[in-house]
Design a protein around this motif. Structure first.
Motif, PDB file in Angstrom:
ATOM      1  N   PHE A  22       0.852  -1.183   0.000  1.00 11.97           N
ATOM      2  CA  PHE A  22       0.000   0.000   0.000  1.00 11.97           C
ATOM      3  C   PHE A  22       0.888   1.233   0.000  1.00 11.97           C
ATOM      4  O   PHE A  22       2.095   1.148   0.215  1.00 11.97           O
ATOM      5  CB  PHE A  22      -0.979   0.002   1.191  1.00 11.97           C
ATOM      6  N   SER A  23       0.306   2.365  -0.297  1.00 13.75           N
ATOM      7  CA  SER A  23       1.079   3.605  -0.340  1.00 13.75           C
ATOM      8  C   SER A  23       0.171   4.758   0.025  1.00 13.75           C
ATOM      9  O   SER A  23      -1.043   4.620   0.110  1.00 13.75           O
ATOM     10  CB  SER A  23       1.694   3.820  -1.724  1.00 13.75           C
ATOM     11  N   GLY A  24       0.784   5.894   0.259  1.00 11.56           N
ATOM     12  CA  GLY A  24       0.017   7.080   0.587  1.00 11.56           C
ATOM     13  C   GLY A  24       0.893   8.314   0.519  1.00 11.56           C
ATOM     14  O   GLY A  24       2.117   8.218   0.574  1.00 11.56           O
ATOM     15  N   ARG A  25       0.263   9.448   0.404  1.00 11.81           N
ATOM     16  CA  ARG A  25       0.978  10.724   0.420  1.00 11.81           C
ATOM     17  C   ARG A  25       0.909  11.243   1.844  1.00 11.81           C
ATOM     18  O   ARG A  25      -0.163  11.512   2.372  1.00 11.81           O
ATOM     19  CB  ARG A  25       0.359  11.719  -0.548  1.00 11.81           C
ATOM     20  N   LEU A  26       2.066  11.322   2.480  1.00  7.12           N
ATOM     21  CA  LEU A  26       2.163  11.812   3.852  1.00  7.12           C
ATOM     22  C   LEU A  26       2.921  13.125   3.815  1.00  7.12           C
ATOM     23  O   LEU A  26       4.116  13.148   3.509  1.00  7.12           O
ATOM     24  CB  LEU A  26       2.865  10.792   4.739  1.00  7.12           C
ATOM     25  N   GLY A  27       2.221  14.192   4.096  1.00  9.51           N
ATOM     26  CA  GLY A  27       2.829  15.510   3.932  1.00  9.51           C
ATOM     27  C   GLY A  27       3.069  15.730   2.450  1.00  9.51           C
ATOM     28  O   GLY A  27       2.174  15.575   1.628  1.00  9.51           O
ATOM     29  N   SER A  99      12.019  -2.226   8.165  1.00  8.10           N
ATOM     30  CA  SER A  99      13.044  -1.538   7.381  1.00  8.10           C
ATOM     31  C   SER A  99      12.478  -0.178   7.010  1.00  8.10           C
ATOM     32  O   SER A  99      11.603  -0.071   6.158  1.00  8.10           O
ATOM     33  CB  SER A  99      13.387  -2.347   6.129  1.00  8.10           C
ATOM     34  N   TYR A 100      12.950   0.870   7.703  1.00 11.17           N
ATOM     35  CA  TYR A 100      12.493   2.243   7.485  1.00 11.17           C
ATOM     36  C   TYR A 100      13.526   2.931   6.612  1.00 11.17           C
ATOM     37  O   TYR A 100      14.664   3.143   7.047  1.00 11.17           O
ATOM     38  CB  TYR A 100      12.342   2.942   8.837  1.00 11.17           C
ATOM     39  N   ASN A 101      13.169   3.247   5.382  1.00  6.56           N
ATOM     40  CA  ASN A 101      14.116   3.761   4.390  1.00  6.56           C
ATOM     41  C   ASN A 101      13.719   5.138   3.881  1.00  6.56           C
ATOM     42  O   ASN A 101      13.620   5.372   2.683  1.00  6.56           O
ATOM     43  CB  ASN A 101      14.214   2.774   3.220  1.00  6.56           C
ATOM     44  N   LEU A 102      13.465   6.047   4.802  1.00  7.16           N
ATOM     45  CA  LEU A 102      13.133   7.431   4.460  1.00  7.16           C
ATOM     46  C   LEU A 102      14.112   8.358   5.157  1.00  7.16           C
ATOM     47  O   LEU A 102      14.560   8.072   6.271  1.00  7.16           O
ATOM     48  CB  LEU A 102      11.706   7.761   4.907  1.00  7.16           C
ATOM     49  N   GLN A 103      14.436   9.462   4.501  1.00  8.05           N
ATOM     50  CA  GLN A 103      15.348  10.434   5.099  1.00  8.05           C
ATOM     51  C   GLN A 103      14.705  11.161   6.277  1.00  8.05           C
ATOM     52  O   GLN A 103      15.365  11.508   7.231  1.00  8.05           O
ATOM     53  CB  GLN A 103      15.792  11.464   4.046  1.00  8.05           C
ATOM     54  N   ASN A 104      13.407  11.376   6.191  1.00  4.01           N
ATOM     55  CA  ASN A 104      12.694  12.128   7.213  1.00  4.01           C
ATOM     56  C   ASN A 104      12.432  11.235   8.427  1.00  4.01           C
ATOM     57  O   ASN A 104      11.636  10.303   8.359  1.00  4.01           O
ATOM     58  CB  ASN A 104      11.377  12.669   6.648  1.00  4.01           C
ATOM     59  N   THR A 105      13.104  11.519   9.540  1.00  2.00           N
ATOM     60  CA  THR A 105      12.888  10.768  10.778  1.00  2.00           C
ATOM     61  C   THR A 105      12.304  11.667  11.864  1.00  2.00           C
ATOM     62  O   THR A 105      12.342  11.328  13.044  1.00  2.00           O
ATOM     63  CB  THR A 105      14.201  10.121  11.265  1.00  2.00           C
ATOM     64  N   SER A 107       9.812  13.208  14.412  1.00  2.00           N
ATOM     65  CA  SER A 107       8.823  12.466  15.196  1.00  2.00           C
ATOM     66  C   SER A 107       7.395  12.670  14.685  1.00  2.00           C
ATOM     67  O   SER A 107       6.587  11.736  14.716  1.00  2.00           O
ATOM     68  CB  SER A 107       8.928  12.830  16.677  1.00  2.00           C
ATOM     69  N   ASN A 108       7.065  13.859  14.213  1.00  2.00           N
ATOM     70  CA  ASN A 108       5.722  14.088  13.670  1.00  2.00           C
ATOM     71  C   ASN A 108       5.499  13.281  12.398  1.00  2.00           C
ATOM     72  O   ASN A 108       4.414  12.738  12.176  1.00  2.00           O
ATOM     73  CB  ASN A 108       5.494  15.577  13.391  1.00  2.00           C
ATOM     74  N   PHE A 109       6.530  13.185  11.561  1.00  2.00           N
ATOM     75  CA  PHE A 109       6.414  12.430  10.316  1.00  2.00           C
ATOM     76  C   PHE A 109       6.320  10.929  10.608  1.00  2.00           C
ATOM     77  O   PHE A 109       5.510  10.221  10.007  1.00  2.00           O
ATOM     78  CB  PHE A 109       7.588  12.729   9.386  1.00  2.00           C
ATOM     79  N   THR A 110       7.140  10.436  11.538  1.00  2.79           N
ATOM     80  CA  THR A 110       7.087   9.005  11.866  1.00  2.79           C
ATOM     81  C   THR A 110       5.752   8.643  12.512  1.00  2.79           C
ATOM     82  O   THR A 110       5.276   7.524  12.353  1.00  2.79           O
ATOM     83  CB  THR A 110       8.267   8.562  12.754  1.00  2.79           C
ATOM     84  N   LEU A 111       5.128   9.599  13.199  1.00  4.30           N
ATOM     85  CA  LEU A 111       3.790   9.359  13.744  1.00  4.30           C
ATOM     86  C   LEU A 111       2.775   9.212  12.604  1.00  4.30           C
ATOM     87  O   LEU A 111       1.885   8.353  12.668  1.00  4.30           O
ATOM     88  CB  LEU A 111       3.382  10.492  14.684  1.00  4.30           C
TER      89      LEU A 111
END
Length: 128
Positions: A22-27, A99-105, A107-111
């Motif tokens: 699945f996928s989604g646009r987050l921010g 496996s978290y492979n995003l540059q943005n870590t 806390s608001n984004f990970t939530l």
């Protein structure tokens, strides 16, 4: 938000491997998710591009209320995979590989990431 399932209902009912993408646009970012449910565990890949830069595992322990976690691959100072694995292990009571492979870590984004995963878990519980 889009979802695509793999692994049939028969495989899920028999305790086999179930795949779910699945996928989604987050921010401002498009994020892709790949979940692989195994018999007593879950592998979850999160990223924007094909990569496996980090991998962590977490599981509940009878001796502690907080699941134990370990980094298996990648920079041990990057705790995004381990933290997400801990939170999901606490929710599901399963062994969780993340496996978290995003540059943005942030806390608001990970939530947002975690909430998107939980949303998908509620919609397709047989895949998790």
């Amino acid at each position: 938000m889009e979802a695509a399932g793999g692994g049939g209902a028969a495989a899920a009912a028999a305790g086999g491997i179930a795949l779910h993408d699945f996928s989604g646009r987050l921010g401002e970012q498009r994020v892709h998710f790949h979940a692989m449910r195994l018999r007593d565990s879950l592998f979850l890949w999160v990223g924007a591009a094909p990569a496996l830069a980090s991998l962590a595992v977490a599981m509940c322990s009878p001796r502690d209320s907080i699941p134990v976690a370990a980094s298996l691959l990648g920079d041990p100072s990057d705790t995004a995979s381990a933290c997400l694995a801990q939170r999901l292990a606490s929710k599901t009571k399963k062994q969780i590989f993340v496996s978290y492979n995003l540059q943005n870590t942030d806390s608001n984004f990970t939530l947002l990431i975690e909430n998107r995963i939980k949303e998908e878990m509620m919609a397709f519980p047989e895949k998790f």
